[in-house]
Design a protein around this motif. Structure first.
Motif: not given
Length: 371
Positions: A118-135
């Motif tokens: 992704l970085i190699s393609i040129g993405f300079n912002r990545i958003s991760v859908g965590i939503e919650n940290t507890e299973d």
């Protein structure tokens, strides 16, 4: 030349949204256009999105390739696409002219190799859908627990010194108490390599979603204490409020999202994607099969379009501005909202801005806007 063609030809600062509707599994709360991943359908989709962009340019007699300043891959889970498939879509965009290239990623898709690509393609912002940290809490909102925990994700970004990463978290449902939410926020803010941007969304029950019909699931009616907690913790940790649900470290605001909040122009491609150019708005068909069939038949997949009146444009602009720290001029809101503790006067600009309570009741406040 059509009016839309003329308007497009005058733009040099365009945002593009690309909707990727595929997910490994479907979450109970999501109301966006989405389907479970299927390799054959994904291949058709990648070809179709490229073709839709070509059709759009041909129909309106303009090449948008060099006019795009931000590009955002949203979903769904865009990270179901391989880097090669993403690259095929981006062939239609001059990445040299793009200042911000964002992709949403599912935590389980973020491997070292994929992030490198992704970085190699040129993405300079990545958003991760965590939503919650507890299973347990993820299961309660109809989402499968993640393979990778928050610390592992943070360490992966640290390995590449990728500072401009973001995460989404949800709150406001009965299975998650204020104490649990506070602890989750502390876990995020105490990371050694924390996200530069955090989105904190109050969960909503959207008609048509499985969560909407679950009788055992409840949302909190009073979210004021949550918004006040968020404001206190995020400000103390050095984050700046970008919009009701969004916070960022200095110099790391989302340029793409700010274009939305500033009533800018954008074009959306993919199933269910919306577009707005000056006073024109349209959206694509949401059903993936219908979208693919139309594009493969050389038909733009537009489901509905409308002209926005001057009054409606002004109201929307004020509403969006009110959701940000910019606020609105005092003449646009009744003073009674100050007495109710929902708005206050910004000492520097003398404009009305939302209080913590006002953020929790933003729909009510926006309904009071005077035009």
């Amino acid at each position: 030349m059509s009016q839309l063609s003329l308007e497009l030809s005058s733009l040099s600062n365009l945002s593009v949204y690309i909707h990727v509707p595929f997910c490994d599994s479907l979450c109970d709360f999501c109301a966006f256009s989405k389907v479970t991943s299927n390799p054959l359908t994904i291949d058709r989709y990648v070809s179709a999105v490229g073709k839709e962009i070509d059709l759009f340019c041909k129909t309106y007699g303009i090449d948008i390739k060099n006019r795009i300043r931000t590009c955002y891959f949203g979903g769904g889970s865009p990270s179901v696409l391989t880097s090669h498939q993403i690259g095929q879509i981006l062939e239609r965009i001059n990445l040299g002219a793009v200042s911000e290239l964002t992709i949403e990623c599912h935590p389980d898709h973020l491997t070292e190799n994929y992030l490198r690509e992704l970085i190699s393609i040129g993405f300079n912002r990545i958003s991760v859908g965590i939503e919650n940290t507890e299973d347990e809490l993820l299961r309660s909102i109809g989402r499968k627990p993640h393979i990778r925990n928050l610390k592992q994700i943070s360490e992966l970004f640290r390995k590449f010194n990728f500072v401009n990463w973001s995460m989404d978290l949800m709150f406001g449902y009965s299975t998650m108490s204020l104490i649990k939410f506070s602890k989750m926020l502390d876990t995020v803010l105490e990371l050694e390599f924390p996200p530069a941007h955090v989105s904190l969304y109050a969960i909503t029950l959207e008609p048509g979603t499985p969560l909407f019909y679950r009788k055992d699931f409840k949302v909190h009616d009073d979210l004021i204490v949550y918004y006040e907690l968020i404001e206190n913790k995020m400000t103390t940790a050095g984050y700046i409020n970008e919009e009701i649900s969004n916070w960022h470290k200095p110099t790391h605001g989302s340029i793409h999202n700010q274009n939305y909040w500033n009533s800018g122009n954008w074009v959306g491609f993919g199933p269910g994607a919306y577009s707005t150019i000056t006073n024109r708005r349209w959206f694509n068909t949401k059903k993936v099969d219908s979208y693919l069939t139309k594009v493969e038949s050389n038909i733009l997949p537009i489901a509905h379009g409308e002209l926005i009146s001057e009054n409606d444009r002004k109201f929307e602009s004020l509403m969006l501005s009110l959701r940000t720290p910019k606020g609105v001029e005092a003449s646009y809101l009744p003073d009674e909202l100050v007495d109710e503790g929902l708005i206050k006067v910004d000492e520097n600009t003398r404009r009305y801005v939302l209080t913590g309570a006002g953020k929790a009741m933003s729909n009510y406040v926006c309904g009071k806007i005077l035009i």
